[in-house]
Design an enzyme around this catalytic site. Structure first.
Site, mmCIF file in Angstrom:
data_model
loop_
_atom_site.group_PDB
_atom_site.id
_atom_site.type_symbol
_atom_site.label_atom_id
_atom_site.label_comp_id
_atom_site.label_asym_id
_atom_site.label_seq_id
_atom_site.Cartn_x
_atom_site.Cartn_y
_atom_site.Cartn_z
ATOM 1 N N HIS A 1 79.207 61.331 17.611
ATOM 2 C CA HIS A 1 79.751 62.337 16.740
ATOM 3 C C HIS A 1 80.935 61.745 15.833
ATOM 4 O O HIS A 1 81.667 60.914 16.326
ATOM 5 C CB HIS A 1 80.293 63.446 17.156
ATOM 6 C CG HIS A 1 80.664 64.571 16.154
ATOM 7 N ND1 HIS A 1 81.840 64.716 16.011
ATOM 8 C CD2 HIS A 1 79.809 65.645 15.789
ATOM 9 C CE1 HIS A 1 81.813 65.831 15.116
ATOM 10 N NE2 HIS A 1 80.564 66.089 14.968
ATOM 11 N N SER B 1 65.142 67.415 24.014
ATOM 12 C CA SER B 1 66.153 67.951 22.884
ATOM 13 C C SER B 1 65.437 68.993 21.941
ATOM 14 O O SER B 1 64.258 68.710 21.665
ATOM 15 C CB SER B 1 66.283 66.461 22.116
ATOM 16 O OG SER B 1 66.736 66.574 20.839
HETATM 17 C C1 LIG Z 1 78.136 69.277 17.339
HETATM 18 C C2 LIG Z 1 78.805 68.178 17.886
HETATM 19 C C3 LIG Z 1 80.231 67.772 17.987
HETATM 20 C C4 LIG Z 1 81.123 68.525 17.351
HETATM 21 O O1 LIG Z 1 81.638 69.992 18.153
HETATM 22 P P1 LIG Z 1 82.286 71.067 17.424
HETATM 23 O O2 LIG Z 1 82.358 71.922 18.471
HETATM 24 O O3 LIG Z 1 81.767 71.531 16.147
HETATM 25 O O4 LIG Z 1 83.604 70.352 17.231
HETATM 26 C C5 LIG Z 1 80.710 66.592 18.608
HETATM 27 N N1 LIG Z 1 79.629 66.204 19.338
HETATM 28 C C6 LIG Z 1 78.254 66.082 19.059
HETATM 29 C C7 LIG Z 1 77.333 65.419 20.232
HETATM 30 C C8 LIG Z 1 77.822 67.631 18.382
HETATM 31 O O5 LIG Z 1 76.706 67.728 18.582
#
Ligand SMILES: *Cc1c(COP(=O)(O)O)cnc(C)c1O
Length: 394
Positions: A133, A331
């Site tokens: 992310h 997924s």
């Molecule tokens: C959505 C997501 C995030 C961010 O999550 P938030 O709860 O929006 O901060 C981080 N990592 C992955 C793999 C995600 O899918």
């Protein structure tokens, strides 16, 4: 709904609470009606907490961990403890050996996990794959850890040879490795066991699992997909707003207690400072507890299978056309060839590196997929049948 900025201006007009309530209510309704066009981001929009609106004239604040004293007396510690215990079980933590809290999202959970990693291994770089992310790179900067981006395989999983190579170049410093269970664009699940052994040249290894989306899918599929504490994770985070759905973001972050430093005792509030911030939202945990009470493990299992079924349907519907859809087996992220910008805008879909995706969150229906497939087909045939721009008058 389009609202003129002047209608929102603060501090000038005579207050008119009724008008403002009408405006906000209308805004909420329009949002609600639009949810069948929200195909691209993993956020469940199918929920209703209006039964709990009575709670909205009371402060809900927690300070510290839910197992610390609530001196302020405005928390929801007992509810949070239940939520954390429930997730500890889903994530196969050894009983009594993990501790955590409910951060505002997985990004904050990732930051906390990586912080614990850095505290355990102060000289370790932060290793994460190119598909991790986007918030992770920022975490490395904030924590002043050397960021080491690791290559990915074509399907989006971390390339373990590249990880091993990167760790061999930085021997003996230890490694904090982000294991992504469900990457943002392709929904790939890294190989946590392989990743731990590939990182061995670095010395000690701390693995943080970012299971923001798939953390509420993988535990409920028929196959055993390792990603959690039983597979060697030191900390794990999952977003609650993604598969469960909440009006505001919320996540669950858990870590092995041995990694959580004592912190400094803060006499003022009677807690330790090891989760960094002071006031935390205790309202969202109440909503989450309510949702989990209603769903339970059977409901979460049904929900995961429902979403996987919608994803399978979407792949079937879109694999042969211009979308060239595919997905990883467990997924709900249906990967598509890059789509037209106006379609992406209409359906609230991301486009990155020539791919796009549908995430079949719980609110997404097969009829939504059909409508999208139709608009993709129409858009594509418009492009392929448009004659080259010509001017017959010349
Ligand atoms: C959505 C997501 C995030 C961010 O999550 P938030 O709860 O929006 O901060 C981080 N990592 C992955 C793999 C995600 O899918």
């Amino acid at each position: 709904m389009h609202v003129e900025p002047h209608a929102l201006r603060l501090g000038r007009e005579e207050p008119d609470a009724e008008r403002d309530v009408r405006l906000l209510t209308e805004l909420g309704r329009t949002r609600h009606d639009k949810r069948h066009r929200h195909l691209g981001y993993p956020l469940n929009q199918d929920f209703d907490y209006r039964a709990l609106s009575e709670l909205l004239d009371t402060p809900w604040y927690s300070i510290g961990f839910a197992d610390e004293p609530d001196r302020l007396g405005l928390g929801a510690d007992a509810f949070e403890r239940e939520i954390l215990a429930f997730f500890a079980e889903i994530l196969k933590a050894p009983p009594g050996e993990v501790r955590g809290f409910l951060p505002t999202g997985s990004t904050e959970g990732n930051q906390w996990g990586c912080l614990l990693g850095r505290q355990a291994l102060p000289r370790a770089p932060l290793y994460f794959s190119r598909a991790a992310h986007f918030g992770i790179r920022r975490v490395a900067e904030l924590l002043r850890m050397e960021p080491v981006e690791v290559a990915t395989l074509d399907d989006g999983r971390m390339d373990l040879d590249d990880l091993e190579h990167a760790c061999s170049l930085r021997r003996g410093r230890g490694a904090v490795v982000v294991n992504t269970a469900g990457t943002t664009m392709l929904g790939a699940v890294d190989d946590i066991v392989g990743l731990r052994s590939a990182a061995r040249p670095a010395g000690d290894v701390f693995v943080h699992t970012d299971a923001a989306l798939s953390g509420l899918i993988l535990p409920f599929v028929d196959e055993d997909v390792p990603f959690a504490f039983d597979a060697g994770a030191d900390s794990v985070t999952i977003s609650a707003h993604k598969m469960i759905g909440l009006p505001m973001p919320c996540a669950i972050a858990l870590a092995r207690s041995e990694h959580i430093p004592q912190g400094h005792d803060v006499e003022y509030v009677g807690i330790s400072d090891s989760i960094v911030k002071c006031s935390r939202d205790a309202y969202t945990p109440l909503l989450l507890w309510y949702a989990l009470r209603r769903l339970g493990t059977p409901g979460l299992t049904r929900r995961a299978h429902h979403c996987l079924g919608t994803a399978a349907y979407a792949v079937d519907r879109l694999k042969d056309g211009p979308g060239k859809a595919w997905r990883h087996p467990h997924s709900i992220t249906v990967v598509l060839a890059s789509i037209d910008a106006s379609l992406a805008h209409h359906w609230h879909m991301a486009v990155e590196n020539g791919v796009s995706h549908i995430v079949t969150a719980p609110h997404v229906t097969r009829a939504d997929i059909d409508r999208f497939a139709e608009s993709l087909r129409a858009e594509t045939s418009r492009h392929t049948t448009d004659p080259a721009p010509s001017n017959p008058a010349r």
